[in-house]
Write a protein that holds these residues in place. Structure first.
Motif, short mmCIF file in Angstrom:
data_model
loop_
_atom_site.label_atom_id
_atom_site.label_comp_id
_atom_site.label_asym_id
_atom_site.label_seq_id
_atom_site.Cartn_x
_atom_site.Cartn_y
_atom_site.Cartn_z
N LEU A 9 38.88 -33.03 5.87
CA LEU A 9 37.76 -32.21 6.29
C LEU A 9 37.93 -31.82 7.75
CD1 LEU A 9 34.85 -34.20 4.64
CD2 LEU A 9 35.87 -32.08 3.83
N ASP A 10 37.45 -30.65 8.08
CA ASP A 10 37.53 -30.16 9.45
C ASP A 10 36.40 -30.78 10.26
OD1 ASP A 10 37.92 -28.83 11.78
OD2 ASP A 10 37.48 -26.84 11.02
N THR A 11 36.64 -32.00 10.77
CA THR A 11 35.59 -32.75 11.47
C THR A 11 35.28 -32.16 12.84
OG1 THR A 11 37.25 -34.27 12.34
CG2 THR A 11 36.17 -34.86 10.27
N LYS A 12 36.11 -31.22 13.30
CA LYS A 12 35.87 -30.59 14.60
C LYS A 12 35.14 -29.26 14.47
CE LYS A 12 39.88 -32.76 16.81
NZ LYS A 12 41.13 -32.52 17.55
N ALA A 13 34.79 -28.89 13.24
CA ALA A 13 34.09 -27.62 13.04
C ALA A 13 32.77 -27.63 13.78
CB ALA A 13 33.86 -27.40 11.55
N ALA A 14 32.34 -26.46 14.22
CA ALA A 14 31.11 -26.35 15.02
C ALA A 14 29.90 -26.86 14.25
CB ALA A 14 30.90 -24.90 15.44
N ASP A 15 29.92 -26.75 12.90
CA ASP A 15 28.76 -27.16 12.12
C ASP A 15 28.94 -28.56 11.53
OD1 ASP A 15 30.67 -26.71 10.21
OD2 ASP A 15 29.60 -25.10 9.17
N ALA A 16 29.95 -29.32 11.99
CA ALA A 16 30.18 -30.66 11.46
C ALA A 16 29.15 -31.63 12.02
CB ALA A 16 31.59 -31.13 11.80
N ASP A 25 28.69 -44.70 13.02
CA ASP A 25 30.12 -44.45 13.14
C ASP A 25 30.68 -43.64 11.98
OD1 ASP A 25 29.79 -46.35 11.21
OD2 ASP A 25 31.43 -47.66 11.89
N HIS A 26 29.82 -43.07 11.13
CA HIS A 26 30.28 -42.28 9.99
C HIS A 26 30.95 -40.99 10.50
CE1 HIS A 26 30.33 -39.84 6.35
NE2 HIS A 26 29.98 -40.91 5.64
N PRO A 27 32.12 -40.65 9.95
CA PRO A 27 32.79 -39.41 10.40
C PRO A 27 31.90 -38.20 10.15
CG PRO A 27 34.24 -40.73 9.02
CD PRO A 27 32.89 -41.34 8.91
N LYS A 28 32.00 -37.24 11.07
CA LYS A 28 31.28 -35.98 10.87
C LYS A 28 31.93 -35.18 9.74
CE LYS A 28 29.60 -35.36 15.61
NZ LYS A 28 29.57 -34.43 16.78
N ILE A 29 31.12 -34.47 9.01
CA ILE A 29 31.63 -33.60 7.95
C ILE A 29 31.03 -32.21 8.12
CG2 ILE A 29 32.00 -35.48 6.30
CD1 ILE A 29 29.43 -34.64 4.90
N PRO A 30 31.78 -31.16 7.73
CA PRO A 30 31.26 -29.79 7.89
C PRO A 30 30.04 -29.56 6.99
CG PRO A 30 33.63 -29.79 7.46
CD PRO A 30 33.13 -31.17 7.17
N LYS A 31 29.27 -28.57 7.37
CA LYS A 31 28.15 -28.13 6.54
C LYS A 31 28.67 -27.69 5.17
CE LYS A 31 24.94 -24.20 6.27
NZ LYS A 31 24.52 -22.95 6.96
N GLU A 32 27.93 -28.05 4.12
CA GLU A 32 28.36 -27.67 2.77
C GLU A 32 28.36 -26.16 2.60
OE1 GLU A 32 26.51 -29.54 -0.52
OE2 GLU A 32 26.84 -31.57 0.22
#
Length: 361
Positions: A9-16, A25-32
């Motif tokens: 997943l693109d965890t660096k996306a602006a909408d993550a 500490d859960h990894p960020k995930i992009p907006k669905e």
């Protein structure tokens, strides 16, 4: 036991963001999001021998395209076919190649189609729907584009093979490759595939408009319109039950009715015969010669099975088939381009997409 590759997943996306109620500490995930992945046949990366050989090897090794037993076909393919055909095909591609962009016309047109569709879809759904494209053979691969969509947060993907009429060698093999790509994803998106749209009224109307516009601009009105579809071995229809032949003929009939013509003004033919078997008939290259010999000196040819101009239309129809007609005494040959990125075609494709997105958006 093998392990599937994790979905990246693109965890660096602006909408993550972190999911609601998740630990800190859960990894960020992009907006669905929802992905729309358009697919066409494919194109070589270049016209040189090795680019052509890679492309033809992938294409002609597909069991959906050539269904002979592997032990029987592969020695022939890897021997004489891939020794000779890459050079001949490379020369054909060079005659139509987009030198400025250094790509095939199919690639250029597909990019234009996708840009137009993206604009239309974005105006309605914003960033909720992501539109992209892939090729069944060559690049960009289906696998790479499925991975890219899931990385952007697409939890649903609508897969759209750009073939109006269904055939195992086109629609089915594109779907096969899509499903193989899903097998590589640890977090699989929900998926749908778009059914054939050979009788869709907006598609038929777009075809009719292209014919009407071509006839209006012609110096001489053609005596007959040849609807030339890509061929298949007859065995695929008679033994395998492939519906392609019937769907092609229905497209021609619906086009005839939309134009208000009679049976003498339009006919269905099939092109691109390969190998020793009997293919769907009549063969376009032979039929245009018969028309000339019968006194029809002015004909038009269109290719309703192709969503974009490619080697089979720009080189085969507009060069080889034209030559057959003129050699037999024909005088005026009008090739009507594929629908490409014409507004009426984009309207039709967007309509198909929106209907198949129902319940998701």
């Amino acid at each position: 036991m093998g392990r599937m590759k994790p979905t990246r997943l693109d965890t660096k996306a602006a909408d993550a963001t972190c999911p609601a109620h998740a630990q800190a500490d859960h990894p960020k995930i992009p907006k669905e999001k929802i992905g729309v992945l358009l697919a066409n046949l494919g194109t070589p990366d270049g016209t040189d021998y090795w680019s052509m050989r890679r492309y033809l090897n992938e294409f002609l090794s597909d069991k959906r395209v050539i269904d002979y037993p592997r032990w029987q076909w592969q020695p022939i393919l890897q021997g004489i076919v891939l020794s000779v055909r890459p050079s001949k095909s490379g020369a054909a591609y060079r005659s139509i190649w987009n030198e400025e962009a250094d790509e095939s016309p199919l690639m250029t047109i597909t990019k234009d189609q996708v840009a137009a569709i993206k604009s239309r879809i974005s105006a309605v759904y914003g960033d909720e729907v992501v539109v992209d494209f892939c090729m069944r053979y060559g690049n960009p691969s289906t696998k790479s584009k499925v991975a890219a969509l899931t990385a952007q947060g697409c939890t649903k993907i609508l897969f759209f093979p750009l073939y109006p009429q269904y055939a195992g060698a086109t629609t089915a093999t594109a779907n096969d490759q899509f499903f193989r790509a899903l097998m590589e994803e640890n977090w699989q998106p929900a998926s749908r595939t778009v059914p054939p749209y050979f009788e869709d009224p907006t598609y038929i109307d777009a075809l009719a408009q292209s014919v009407e516009n071509a006839y209006e601009g012609a110096d001489k009105k053609p005596d007959i319109l040849i609807c030339s579809y890509h061929g298949l071995p007859e065995r695929y229809l008679k033994v395998g039950g492939d519906p392609y032949h019937c769907q092609c003929r229905k497209t021609t009939r619906l086009l005839k009715e939309r134009l208000g013509w009679n049976d003498t003004q339009i006919m269905t033919t099939f092109q691109s015969k390969f190998g020793p078997e009997e293919w769907l008939q009549p063969y376009t290259v032979e039929e245009v010669a018969r028309q000339a010999e019968a006194g029809r000196k002015s004909i038009a040819v269109c290719a309703p099975a192709f969503s974009a101009d490619c080697i089979e239309t720009l080189e085969e129809i507009n060069e080889e088939i034209r030559e057959s007609f003129e050699h037999a005494g024909g005088e005026d040959f009008l090739y009507i381009p594929c629908l490409n990125d014409e507004p009426a075609h984009i309207d039709a494709l967007v309509g198909v997409i929106e209907r198949n997105l129902q319940g998701w958006v």
